[in-house]
Design an enzyme around this catalytic site. Structure first.
Site, short mmCIF file in Angstrom:
data_model
loop_
_atom_site.label_atom_id
_atom_site.label_comp_id
_atom_site.label_asym_id
_atom_site.label_seq_id
_atom_site.Cartn_x
_atom_site.Cartn_y
_atom_site.Cartn_z
N ARG A 50 0.83 -1.20 0.00
CA ARG A 50 0.00 0.00 0.00
C ARG A 50 0.87 1.25 0.00
NH1 ARG A 50 -2.17 -1.10 6.11
NH2 ARG A 50 -0.27 -0.58 7.23
N ASP A 52 0.43 5.49 1.19
CA ASP A 52 -0.43 6.33 2.01
C ASP A 52 -1.16 7.37 1.17
OD1 ASP A 52 0.36 5.04 4.34
OD2 ASP A 52 2.02 6.42 4.71
N TYR A 110 12.19 4.12 -3.27
CA TYR A 110 11.44 5.38 -3.17
C TYR A 110 12.38 6.57 -3.33
CZ TYR A 110 7.30 3.11 -1.01
OH TYR A 110 6.19 2.35 -0.76
N ARG A 195 8.77 8.65 5.17
CA ARG A 195 8.42 10.04 5.49
C ARG A 195 8.97 10.45 6.85
NH1 ARG A 195 2.20 9.77 5.01
NH2 ARG A 195 2.39 11.81 6.02
#
Length: 245
Positions: A50, A52, A110, A195
């Site tokens: 998943r 966010d 990422y 994050r």
């Protein structure tokens, strides 16, 4: 039953993340709806993981099963006309029936985009930071992230991922013109990890947190430690790796 692997790019600004959830618009739901409309029967899409709310992807990977062979070019073209403009399925291929988008993935990559001046073309996919930043301290912190660590200090309780140990193959910053990018690749990630790593490193760069405090969060992990989360809009899933890809 034939199984198909798809590669997906999306701008996550309008969506409550990837995973389907009640009373929310999600990327997974949009893709399932589009495929079901084209193929005239329900389609269950399984993503590699998943993302966010507000997070973007250049290559999210998923798979679905369909009881008959499909024409790749026809399906990709049809999806162009059915999906909203901020979601695109740009590749589709038939794979072995035991392929699993989530469990067969060996690494995810990422990047987090930070812009150092107002830049309207980049704003929806970057965090604007005008403060002075100590890049040397931030790069030091990034290097400390590489290797195998328990990232309890940078996540929140998650029943799906109770273990917070991740093997980080790369953690680095790059600069170009007015943009600063953080790059990270690991075998897995826990919830909000990237994050919170970026947000805490930016606090170190701004001088509101010390390098020693960051080291303590890495070396003595605890979910009670107060990592700072960067905004979702700057985070992009770049690549999902598989043994044969």
């Amino acid at each position: 039953m034939p199984r198909y692997k798809v590669s997906i790019e999306f701008n996550g600004t309008r969506y409550s993340g990837w995973q389907k959830q009640p009373n929310s618009n999600t990327v997974e739901e949009e893709i399932e709806s589009a495929l079901s409309r084209i193929l005239t029967q329900p389609v269950d899409v399984i993503g590699q993981g998943r993302t966010d709310s507000g997070v973007h992807a250049e290559e999210q990977v998923a798979h679905f099963d369909f009881p008959e062979p499909l024409d790749r070019d026809r399906i990709l073209y049809a999806l162009l006309g059915v999906l909203p403009h901020d979601i695109a399925v740009w590749e589709m291929q038939q794979v072995s029936d035991d392929f699993h988008a989530r469990f067969d993935a060996t690494a995810r990559r990422y990047r987090y985009q930070i812009i150092r001046r107002p830049a309207p073309l980049m704003r929806s996919m970057s965090e604007l930071v005008l403060d002075e930043l100590n890049f040397e301290a931030m790069r030091y912190c990034a290097q400390k992230i590489e290797g195998s660590h328990n990232f309890d200090s940078f996540t929140k309780p998650d029943n799906e991922n109770p273990d917070s140990v991740c093997e980080v193959a790369e953690s680095s910053f790059s600069e170009s013109s007015y943009q600063l990018c953080y790059h990270i690749e690991a075998n897995r990630f826990v919830r909000h990890m990237v994050r919170r790593l970026v947000g805490t490193m930016m606090e170190v760069g701004k001088g509101s947190r010390t390098v020693e405090e960051f080291n303590d969060m890495i070396n003595n992990p605890s979910k009670n430690k107060n990592a700072h989360g960067a905004a979702a809009q700057g985070l992009i899933l770049e690549k999902v790796r598989y043994e044969k890809s």
